[in-house]
Scaffold this motif. Structure first.
Motif, PDB file in Angstrom:
ATOM      1  N   ARG A   1      10.840  37.565   4.300  1.00 27.10           N
ATOM      2  CA  ARG A   1      10.195  38.451   3.312  1.00 27.10           C
ATOM      3  C   ARG A   1       9.503  39.623   4.000  1.00 27.10           C
ATOM      4  N   GLN A   2       8.847  39.346   5.137  1.00 29.87           N
ATOM      5  CA  GLN A   2       8.186  40.421   5.873  1.00 29.87           C
ATOM      6  C   GLN A   2       9.214  41.404   6.431  1.00 29.87           C
ATOM      7  N   GLU A   3      10.320  40.869   6.978  1.00 35.63           N
ATOM      8  CA  GLU A   3      11.362  41.736   7.515  1.00 35.63           C
ATOM      9  C   GLU A   3      11.999  42.582   6.421  1.00 35.63           C
ATOM     10  N   MET A   4      12.124  42.019   5.222  1.00 32.55           N
ATOM     11  CA  MET A   4      12.706  42.765   4.108  1.00 32.55           C
ATOM     12  C   MET A   4      11.797  43.930   3.719  1.00 32.55           C
ATOM     13  N   GLU A   5      10.492  43.686   3.695  1.00 32.18           N
ATOM     14  CA  GLU A   5       9.556  44.769   3.377  1.00 32.18           C
ATOM     15  C   GLU A   5       9.662  45.903   4.394  1.00 32.18           C
ATOM     16  N   GLU A   6       9.767  45.547   5.668  1.00 31.52           N
ATOM     17  CA  GLU A   6       9.890  46.564   6.706  1.00 31.52           C
ATOM     18  C   GLU A   6      11.200  47.337   6.563  1.00 31.52           C
ATOM     19  N   ALA A   7      12.289  46.630   6.243  1.00 36.39           N
ATOM     20  CA  ALA A   7      13.582  47.289   6.068  1.00 36.39           C
ATOM     21  C   ALA A   7      13.554  48.242   4.878  1.00 36.39           C
ATOM     22  N   ARG A   8      12.839  47.871   3.823  1.00 37.60           N
ATOM     23  CA  ARG A   8      12.737  48.750   2.652  1.00 37.60           C
ATOM     24  C   ARG A   8      11.922  49.997   2.977  1.00 37.60           C
ATOM     25  N   ARG A   9      10.833  49.818   3.737  1.00 37.74           N
ATOM     26  CA  ARG A   9      10.023  50.979   4.112  1.00 37.74           C
ATOM     27  C   ARG A   9      10.820  51.944   4.973  1.00 37.74           C
ATOM     28  N   ASP A  10      11.690  51.372   5.811  1.00 39.41           N
ATOM     29  CA  ASP A  10      12.505  52.210   6.695  1.00 39.41           C
ATOM     30  C   ASP A  10      13.797  52.678   6.033  1.00 39.41           C
ATOM     31  N   HIS A  11      13.991  52.267   4.776  1.00 33.83           N
ATOM     32  CA  HIS A  11      15.225  52.614   4.034  1.00 33.83           C
ATOM     33  C   HIS A  11      16.473  52.195   4.812  1.00 33.83           C
ATOM     34  N   ASP A  12      16.366  51.030   5.477  1.00 31.17           N
ATOM     35  CA  ASP A  12      17.484  50.495   6.252  1.00 31.17           C
ATOM     36  C   ASP A  12      18.324  49.602   5.333  1.00 31.17           C
ATOM     37  N   VAL A  13      19.323  50.181   4.715  1.00 37.46           N
ATOM     38  CA  VAL A  13      20.135  49.444   3.736  1.00 37.46           C
ATOM     39  C   VAL A  13      20.930  48.327   4.407  1.00 37.46           C
ATOM     40  N   ARG A  14      21.461  48.616   5.570  1.00 41.61           N
ATOM     41  CA  ARG A  14      22.255  47.599   6.267  1.00 41.61           C
ATOM     42  C   ARG A  14      21.415  46.371   6.593  1.00 41.61           C
ATOM     43  N   ALA A  15      20.207  46.599   7.105  1.00 43.06           N
ATOM     44  CA  ALA A  15      19.323  45.478   7.430  1.00 43.06           C
ATOM     45  C   ALA A  15      18.952  44.703   6.170  1.00 43.06           C
ATOM     46  N   GLN A  16      18.751  45.402   5.069  1.00 46.49           N
ATOM     47  CA  GLN A  16      18.416  44.735   3.807  1.00 46.49           C
ATOM     48  C   GLN A  16      19.544  43.796   3.369  1.00 46.49           C
ATOM     49  N   ARG A  17      20.784  44.276   3.526  1.00 50.12           N
ATOM     50  CA  ARG A  17      21.918  43.430   3.141  1.00 50.12           C
ATOM     51  C   ARG A  17      21.987  42.177   4.023  1.00 50.12           C
ATOM     52  N   GLU A  18      21.771  42.338   5.330  1.00 51.87           N
ATOM     53  CA  GLU A  18      21.831  41.198   6.243  1.00 51.87           C
ATOM     54  C   GLU A  18      20.709  40.206   5.947  1.00 51.87           C
ATOM     55  N   ILE A  19      19.512  40.713   5.703  1.00 49.52           N
ATOM     56  CA  ILE A  19      18.374  39.830   5.402  1.00 49.52           C
ATOM     57  C   ILE A  19      18.607  39.100   4.085  1.00 49.52           C
ATOM     58  N   ALA A  20      19.152  39.803   3.103  1.00 49.50           N
ATOM     59  CA  ALA A  20      19.426  39.178   1.804  1.00 49.50           C
ATOM     60  C   ALA A  20      20.424  38.040   1.958  1.00 49.50           C
ATOM     61  N   SER A  21      21.428  38.223   2.821  1.00 48.71           N
ATOM     62  CA  SER A  21      22.434  37.177   3.047  1.00 48.71           C
ATOM     63  C   SER A  21      21.802  35.949   3.698  1.00 48.71           C
ATOM     64  N   VAL A  22      20.963  36.178   4.717  1.00 48.60           N
ATOM     65  CA  VAL A  22      20.294  35.060   5.389  1.00 48.60           C
ATOM     66  C   VAL A  22      19.347  34.360   4.425  1.00 48.60           C
ATOM     67  N   ARG A  23      18.639  35.151   3.598  1.00 46.36           N
ATOM     68  CA  ARG A  23      17.705  34.557   2.650  1.00 46.36           C
ATOM     69  C   ARG A  23      18.430  33.706   1.605  1.00 46.36           C
ATOM     70  N   ALA A  24      19.606  34.140   1.191  1.00 45.76           N
ATOM     71  CA  ALA A  24      20.391  33.364   0.230  1.00 45.76           C
ATOM     72  C   ALA A  24      20.786  32.012   0.828  1.00 45.76           C
ATOM     73  N   ASP A  25      21.145  32.020   2.111  1.00 46.61           N
ATOM     74  CA  ASP A  25      21.486  30.752   2.773  1.00 46.61           C
ATOM     75  C   ASP A  25      20.273  29.826   2.838  1.00 46.61           C
ATOM     76  N   LEU A  26      19.114  30.395   3.153  1.00 50.81           N
ATOM     77  CA  LEU A  26      17.899  29.584   3.231  1.00 50.81           C
ATOM     78  C   LEU A  26      17.521  29.025   1.863  1.00 50.81           C
ATOM     79  N   GLU A  27      17.644  29.850   0.840  1.00 52.59           N
ATOM     80  CA  GLU A  27      17.333  29.389  -0.517  1.00 52.59           C
ATOM     81  C   GLU A  27      18.245  28.238  -0.920  1.00 52.59           C
TER      82      GLU A  27
END
Length: 402
Positions: free
Chosen positions: A276-302
């Protein structure tokens, strides 16, 4: 060969026994087997000699059983071969023994919860039918230079399933001696297993016997003779606990599984907080690629957390609820297996049709080619005949009649 008394020790009736003498059904354990309904499975009664074989995947359980029962299927890969409790009928001397092949708590496809439910259901079905174990063989690879995490987990689960009273009917058998560089190294590891409290020391103190499975069928027979010579019948802690009314999660084995689940839950939740913290940082940096990767990892964890919650719910079952649920699960598994067989049969039938269609098309193409060749050959013959006729006319037209 040692002989044994087929009469169960003691005349007491276990808790949960309904007062009716068990009848021998067509298959599996009397009064509620966890086994699939197949003609190959034997039926068990209280008079039978029943020995459970346990241990981690690859410790040699099915190989051990295959010395006495050719029906045992030996796996040669890293994946778990025994995924359910299987009964194998064996003839030893003049007697019949039933060897119970159990899955280890390191299965490649199933969670510890599912394995515990499978093993507990079989043991409790046997207990309710007054079927007692004559002994348990726990196999361990002597070639392992250290106790792995999965080996330690299996050992802890084994101790919780049995309880202290049943340990006197346990054989701790070491396998894979042929893989040792020297007999001295094997003996040193064996002493370490027997003397360290975290390994086998407490079990040996309570009567467990350490034997070597180091000479194929010969040493396997020695282990079987030792157990049968004890002339005992035992109940395991998990059988007595659930018969007394405890739910699976309240048993010693259930608490052991839950402790591992709790460790994993805390780990997953900590990882989720970091994501969640990494996602916030990726959003602030407008890093779309990182957001997609974090979302994928988060889905696996969920998904892992969801399965954890589901496993916890599956542990909160009484003996009767577990039996009913396992019966429904097995029925669903059989229906799914039947559906897979139908799909495979349809695929094979369609593949056969495709092959026949392709063969017919090839035959039609071949016939068409042959026909075209025949037409060309006929045309050539016709042309040759016409040319010959023209030559004859030309030669005949050159003569002058006076």
């Amino acid at each position: 060969m040692a002989t044994w008394d087929p009469t169960p020790a003691g005349s007491e009736q276990p808790p949960g026994y309904d007062g009716h003498p068990p009848s021998r059904p067509e298959n599996g354990v009397t009064n509620g087997s966890s086994q699939p309904d197949t003609a190959e499975l034997p039926a068990l009664t209280p008079n039978d000699v029943v020995i459970a074989v346990m241990g981690v995947t690859g410790s040699g359980k099915t190989t051990f059983i295959s010395y006495f029962a050719p029906s045992a299927r030996i796996g040669h890969g890293l994946e778990s071969c025994t995924s359910t409790v299987n009964i194998h009928k064996a003839t030893i001397g003049q007697g019949t023994v039933y060897l119970i092949d159990t899955p280890g708590f390191d299965d490649t496809h199933r969670s510890d919860t599912d394995i515990l439910r499978e093993v507990a259901n079989w043991l409790n079905s046997a207990y309710k039918s007054r079927i007692k174990l004559s002994g348990i063989i726990y196999l361990h690879r002597i070639a392992d230079n250290r106790m792995s995490g999965s080996a330690m987990k299996n050992l802890r689960m084994f101790k919780r399933l049995c309880g202290e009273e049943a340990l006197s009917c346990v054989v701790l058998a070491t396998t894979m001696w042929s893989m040792m560089a020297s007999a001295e190294d094997g003996a040193r590891r064996e002493r370490e297993l027997m003397t360290k409290p975290e390994f086998w020391a407490s079990m040996v103190e309570r009567g467990s016997k350490v034997l070597r499975q180091d000479n194929n069928a010969v040493s396997a027979m020695e282990i079987m003779r030792y157990i049968m010579a004890q002339r005992r019948k035992i109940d395991l802690d998990i059988q007595k606990e659930m018969a007394s009314g405890k739910t699976l999660d309240e048993t010693s084995a259930g608490r052991e599984v839950q402790s591992g689940m709790e460790v994993m839950r805390r780990k997953h939740e900590a990882e989720m907080a970091e994501l969640r913290q990494e996602m916030e940082e990726a959003r602030r940096d407008h890093d779309v690629r990182a957001q997609r990767e974090i979302a994928s990892v988060r889905a696996d964890l969920e998904e892992k957390l969801r399965r954890d919650r589901e496993d916890r719910d599956k542990m909160r079952v009484t003996l009767d609820e577990l039996r009913q649920q396992r019966a429904e699960e097995l029925a669903n598994e059989r229906a799914a297996a039947h559906e897979r067989e139908l799909q495979l049969s349809n695929q094979m039938y369609q593949a056969q049709l495709d092959r026949e269609r392709a063969a017919n098309q090839a035959n039609e193409s071949l016939m068409e080619v042959k026909l075209q060749l025949a037409v060309k050959e006929a045309d050539n013959i016709r042309l040759q005949r016409e040319a010959a006729e023209r030559r004859e006319r030309d030669e005949g037209g050159g003569c002058v009649v006076m």
